[in-house]
Design an enzyme around this catalytic site. Structure first.
Site, PDB file in Angstrom:
ATOM      1  N   LYS A   1      18.240 -32.389  40.027  1.00  0.00           N
ATOM      2  CA  LYS A   1      17.065 -32.851  40.769  1.00  0.00           C
ATOM      3  C   LYS A   1      15.811 -32.939  39.890  1.00  0.00           C
ATOM      4  O   LYS A   1      15.095 -33.933  39.935  1.00  0.00           O
ATOM      5  CB  LYS A   1      16.845 -31.886  41.931  1.00  0.00           C
ATOM      6  CG  LYS A   1      15.683 -32.164  42.796  1.00  0.00           C
ATOM      7  CD  LYS A   1      15.726 -31.266  44.023  1.00  0.00           C
ATOM      8  CE  LYS A   1      15.722 -29.788  43.688  1.00  0.00           C
ATOM      9  NZ  LYS A   1      14.449 -29.287  43.146  1.00  0.00           N
TER      10      LYS A   1
ATOM     11  N   ARG B   1      11.378 -26.721  51.280  1.00  0.00           N
ATOM     12  CA  ARG B   1      12.622 -25.984  51.139  1.00  0.00           C
ATOM     13  C   ARG B   1      12.999 -25.252  52.415  1.00  0.00           C
ATOM     14  O   ARG B   1      14.083 -24.678  52.493  1.00  0.00           O
ATOM     15  CB  ARG B   1      12.473 -24.966  50.014  1.00  0.00           C
ATOM     16  CG  ARG B   1      12.946 -25.499  48.649  1.00  0.00           C
ATOM     17  CD  ARG B   1      13.076 -24.314  47.823  1.00  0.00           C
ATOM     18  NE  ARG B   1      13.651 -24.209  46.557  1.00  0.00           N
ATOM     19  CZ  ARG B   1      13.174 -24.609  45.402  1.00  0.00           C
ATOM     20  NH1 ARG B   1      12.149 -25.381  45.328  1.00  0.00           N
ATOM     21  NH2 ARG B   1      13.761 -24.270  44.283  1.00  0.00           N
TER      22      ARG B   1
ATOM     23  N   ARG C   1      25.910 -23.239  31.557  1.00  0.00           N
ATOM     24  CA  ARG C   1      24.619 -23.586  30.954  1.00  0.00           C
ATOM     25  C   ARG C   1      24.171 -22.478  30.000  1.00  0.00           C
ATOM     26  O   ARG C   1      24.330 -21.295  30.272  1.00  0.00           O
ATOM     27  CB  ARG C   1      23.602 -23.760  32.085  1.00  0.00           C
ATOM     28  CG  ARG C   1      22.228 -24.163  31.636  1.00  0.00           C
ATOM     29  CD  ARG C   1      21.455 -24.738  32.789  1.00  0.00           C
ATOM     30  NE  ARG C   1      21.031 -23.743  33.765  1.00  0.00           N
ATOM     31  CZ  ARG C   1      20.337 -24.045  34.863  1.00  0.00           C
ATOM     32  NH1 ARG C   1      20.031 -25.288  35.131  1.00  0.00           N
ATOM     33  NH2 ARG C   1      19.979 -23.089  35.698  1.00  0.00           N
TER      34      ARG C   1
ATOM     35  N   ARG D   1      21.252 -17.407  30.659  1.00  0.00           N
ATOM     36  CA  ARG D   1      20.183 -16.770  31.429  1.00  0.00           C
ATOM     37  C   ARG D   1      20.781 -15.713  32.342  1.00  0.00           C
ATOM     38  O   ARG D   1      21.871 -15.899  32.873  1.00  0.00           O
ATOM     39  CB  ARG D   1      19.501 -17.816  32.324  1.00  0.00           C
ATOM     40  CG  ARG D   1      18.353 -18.516  31.671  1.00  0.00           C
ATOM     41  CD  ARG D   1      17.891 -19.706  32.457  1.00  0.00           C
ATOM     42  NE  ARG D   1      17.845 -19.495  33.913  1.00  0.00           N
ATOM     43  CZ  ARG D   1      17.346 -20.377  34.773  1.00  0.00           C
ATOM     44  NH1 ARG D   1      16.846 -21.519  34.333  1.00  0.00           N
ATOM     45  NH2 ARG D   1      17.338 -20.146  36.064  1.00  0.00           N
TER      46      ARG D   1
ATOM     47  N   ARG E   1      22.356 -17.784  44.922  1.00  0.00           N
ATOM     48  CA  ARG E   1      21.299 -18.786  45.100  1.00  0.00           C
ATOM     49  C   ARG E   1      21.790 -19.957  45.944  1.00  0.00           C
ATOM     50  O   ARG E   1      21.061 -20.505  46.749  1.00  0.00           O
ATOM     51  CB  ARG E   1      20.794 -19.275  43.736  1.00  0.00           C
ATOM     52  CG  ARG E   1      19.597 -18.487  43.275  1.00  0.00           C
ATOM     53  CD  ARG E   1      19.437 -18.362  41.784  1.00  0.00           C
ATOM     54  NE  ARG E   1      19.505 -19.582  41.025  1.00  0.00           N
ATOM     55  CZ  ARG E   1      19.846 -19.619  39.737  1.00  0.00           C
ATOM     56  NH1 ARG E   1      20.143 -18.500  39.103  1.00  0.00           N
ATOM     57  NH2 ARG E   1      19.862 -20.746  39.081  1.00  0.00           N
TER      58      ARG E   1
END
Ligand code: AMP
Length: 224
Positions: A18, A96, A133, A165, A176
């Site tokens: 996004k 959101r 990632r 991360r 999440r």
């Protein structure tokens, strides 16, 4: 007089692409890109009182309370509302929650949005994207286990260490995504019911997805 640009909300899970696509779409139409996440990260970096409060939430992977977010958006959009509505914009990361969506309609006076695009990527695909990632601790460049730096794991750009991360592990990403389902699905339903939602597939490469987004937006924006 210049052509007005489209007024777009872009929705999508973490890892749907996004952020990247919002920047491309805003550039393509020459409109403002308003990203609430960027705003809060900058405020946290500048250590403003609002930024420090917001940081407590996003460090835990939680949403910032509606009152804070809506106040910020009101300030960003409200002051400039006429110009923004005339020139167009891409909203990224907002709304959101359903309450934020309702309040956006209030701020924009009901008819301010041309289209709400849901960038649709299946959960197993975003899980694989995010879990693979890796990011440079020094300059923030992103890599993927399938696309590592030339000298693993040292950054091609700045030589910094490239790591995973803390919040990109499969468990944390799952949490999440669950939060996204609970809080943001009602936003999708809200826009679907009012006939403003279009789904665009986000699984292809970046150029294919971008072409799909532009086609969906152009089909909805009728300025004649
Ligand atoms: P993002 O870069 O859009 O993923 O946003 C980063 C973080 O900022 C999120 O995890 C939230 O904690 C916070 N945030 C950004 N936009 C919103 C929003 N509209 N409502 C609540 N929290 C937000």
């Amino acid at each position: 007089m210049t052509e007005p640009g489209p007024r777009v909300v872009l929705l999508g899970k973490q890892g749907a692409g996004k952020g990247t696509q919002a920047v491309r779409v805003a550039e393509h139409y020459g409109v403002r890109h308003l990203a609430t996440g960027d705003f809060f990260r900058a405020a946290a970096r500048d250590r403003t009182p609002l930024g420090l409060e917001a940081k407590q939430y996003f460090d835990r992977g939680e949403l910032i309370p509606d009152e804070i977010v809506i106040a910020v958006v009101r300030e960003q959009i409200g002051a400039d509302e006429r110009a923004l509505v005339q020139e167009g914009f891409v909203l990224d990361g907002f709304p959101r929650t359903r309450h934020q969506a309702e309040q956006l309609d209030v701020v924009l006076d009901g008819d301010g949005l041309d289209v709400v695009v849901n960038l649709d990527v299946p959960t197993e695909v975003v899980l694989a994207r995010i879990a693979g990632r890796r990011v440079c601790v020094q300059c923030g460049t992103n890599y993927h286990v399938d696309n590592p730096p030339k000298d693993p794991w040292w950054c091609d750009v700045c030589g910094g260490h490239v790591v995973q991360r803390d919040d990109d592990t499969e468990d944390a990403v799952m949490r999440r995504l669950e939060l996204y389902e609970v809080q943001t699905l009602p936003v999708i339903q809200y826009y679907r019911r009012s006939g403003r939602l279009v789904n665009v597939g986000g699984e292809g490469d970046s150029d294919e997805v971008f072409a799909g987004l532009v086609a969906a937006i152009d089909a909805r924006v009728d300025r004649s």
